[in-house]
Enzyme design. Structure first.
Site, PDB file in Angstrom:
ATOM      1  N   TYR A 231      -6.456   6.682   4.039  1.00  0.00           N
ATOM      2  CA  TYR A 231      -6.655   5.613   3.053  1.00  0.00           C
ATOM      3  C   TYR A 231      -5.841   4.366   3.417  1.00  0.00           C
ATOM      4  O   TYR A 231      -6.369   3.247   3.449  1.00  0.00           O
ATOM      5  CB  TYR A 231      -6.280   6.077   1.649  1.00  0.00           C
ATOM      6  CG  TYR A 231      -6.118   4.897   0.714  1.00  0.00           C
ATOM      7  CD1 TYR A 231      -7.230   4.277   0.163  1.00  0.00           C
ATOM      8  CD2 TYR A 231      -4.860   4.348   0.461  1.00  0.00           C
ATOM      9  CE1 TYR A 231      -7.105   3.155  -0.629  1.00  0.00           C
ATOM     10  CE2 TYR A 231      -4.730   3.220  -0.330  1.00  0.00           C
ATOM     11  CZ  TYR A 231      -5.851   2.630  -0.870  1.00  0.00           C
ATOM     12  OH  TYR A 231      -5.723   1.510  -1.640  1.00  0.00           O
TER      13      TYR A 231
ATOM     14  N   GLU B   4       0.821  -1.207   0.000  1.00  0.00           N
ATOM     15  CA  GLU B   4       0.000   0.000   0.000  1.00  0.00           C
ATOM     16  C   GLU B   4       0.860   1.264   0.000  1.00  0.00           C
ATOM     17  O   GLU B   4       0.511   2.264  -0.642  1.00  0.00           O
ATOM     18  CB  GLU B   4      -0.957   0.004   1.198  1.00  0.00           C
ATOM     19  CG  GLU B   4      -2.085  -1.005   1.088  1.00  0.00           C
ATOM     20  CD  GLU B   4      -3.009  -0.734  -0.098  1.00  0.00           C
ATOM     21  OE1 GLU B   4      -3.064   0.411  -0.573  1.00  0.00           O
ATOM     22  OE2 GLU B   4      -3.674  -1.682  -0.539  1.00  0.00           O
TER      23      GLU B   4
ATOM     24  N   ASP C 242      -9.561   4.730  -2.943  1.00  0.00           N
ATOM     25  CA  ASP C 242      -8.488   5.164  -3.837  1.00  0.00           C
ATOM     26  C   ASP C 242      -9.119   5.676  -5.127  1.00  0.00           C
ATOM     27  O   ASP C 242     -10.339   5.857  -5.221  1.00  0.00           O
ATOM     28  CB  ASP C 242      -7.503   4.015  -4.106  1.00  0.00           C
ATOM     29  CG  ASP C 242      -8.101   2.909  -4.971  1.00  0.00           C
ATOM     30  OD1 ASP C 242      -9.332   2.876  -5.160  1.00  0.00           O
ATOM     31  OD2 ASP C 242      -7.313   2.079  -5.468  1.00  0.00           O
TER      32      ASP C 242
END
Length: 346
Positions: free
Chosen positions: A126, A45, A144
């Protein structure tokens, strides 16, 4: 425009059924039925924050080979981590990656809650939601670009980005009220990622085979391909700089390490001022686009028999440099090699 709450979220089970048949094979994903490794989820990520899966793949493989665990990454030096990161850009992420690994290793593992994840360096809303959902099965939905696009189309959100972001985030959060989504939040998040990456693409969405086509208000209104709308971007400011390429007879190049904070912080770079008195020659100009500005860099190059004994150096062909510095080094290399050819033919 009708409020988002007037539209029911599409059924999560239909998307999950599609995902189980068509999920992308990505190296950081756990196999079906296996529990995801928080370290691998976090590493992927962070890499995916500013790049796409195809670009991240080789870097992810290199990092796992060098640092198979968060403890191994924590034990490395920040210079080693930044060198391995070179080419991915946004080098503050590499420094935060290392600092986060040190903190996680010291506490014995990743926190299994969003607040604890948010407290770690380099982990924003996020990324915390992605790790929470995928690695720990918490009912969170990371939004996203793919999820943003799917949501804007499903709910026909016509307000332009970036002003539409809060509206889209509320609509996306509404999808997590579905019992099937809450029962498998990791799969649901990754299903949305895959839907946006493979079918609900920025241009020419493949609506005919989309598992949610019957529930897409954007498609029903003939708007899907135009959503989400984006406000016109202001032109990036332009900056100028200098780079000095100094090679020795062995084709080693003189380098320096930039300060830990700021542009290309902590990375190896070419000097911005003449490091020694030398027969400098013009080697052209290179350009590079950063997130917030465009840089034009004049390159000057020279060759000397030997670099100063105290100089930081590396072989020019393999020096671990960020992309903009590699462009400048290549320009200097070409200029000096052309001079060699000219001297030989004289």
């Amino acid at each position: 425009m009708a409020p988002v709450s007037s539209f029911s979220p599409p059924p999560a089970r239909e998307l999950l059924s599609w995902y189980h048949r068509h999920r992308r094979d990505l190296p950081w994903r756990a196999a079906p039925g296996e529990r995801a490794d928080p370290y691998r989820v976090w590493l992927s990520e962070i890499m995916l924050q500013q790049t796409v899966a195809a670009t991240a793949r080789p870097y992810y493989a290199k990092f796992l080979a060098a640092y198979p665990s968060v403890e191994a990454l924590a034990a490395a030096s920040v210079e080693e981590v930044c060198a391995l990161w070179a080419g991915l850009g946004y080098y503050a992420r590499a420094r935060n990656l290392h600092e986060c690994a040190r903190l996680v290793a010291a506490r014995g593992g990743f926190p299994a809650d969003i607040a604890g994840l948010r407290a770690l360096p380099g982990i924003g809303p996020y990324t915390a939601s992605a790790i929470a959902a995928i690695a720990f099965g918490l009912p969170a939905l990371p939004v996203d670009g793919n999820v943003e696009r799917v949501t804007a189309r499903i709910f026909a959100i016509r307000e332009a980005l970036p002003a539409a972001k809060p509206h889209i985030a509320r609509a996306a959060a509404g999808m997590m009220t579905d019992a099937d989504a809450r029962a498998a939040p990791g799969d649901f998040a990754q299903a949305l990622f895959d839907l946006g990456a493979t079918l609900c693409t920025p241009r020419s969405p493949d609506c005919l085979i989309c598992p949610w086509t019957a529930h897409c208000r954007g498609r029903a209104l003939g708007l899907a391909a135009s959503l989400p709308r984006k406000a016109a971007k202001a032109e990036r400011p332009r900056r100028r700089g200098l780079a000095y390429v100094l090679l020795d007879a062995r084709d080693d190049v003189l380098l320096w390490r930039r300060p830990p904070r700021g542009l290309l912080g902590g990375m190896l770079a070419l000097p911005e001022t003449p490091p020694v008195a030398a027969p400098w020659r013009e080697a052209g100009e290179v350009t590079h686009v950063f997130t917030h500005f465009r840089l034009a860099m004049e390159v000057r190059a020279a060759r000397v028999p030997a670099l100063p004994d105290s100089a930081l150096r590396a072989p020019a062909a393999t020096a671990p440099l960020p992309s903009v510095m590699r462009k400048a080094l290549d320009a200097g290399w070409r200029a000096l090699n052309h001079k060699r050819d000219d001297d030989r033919s004289a």
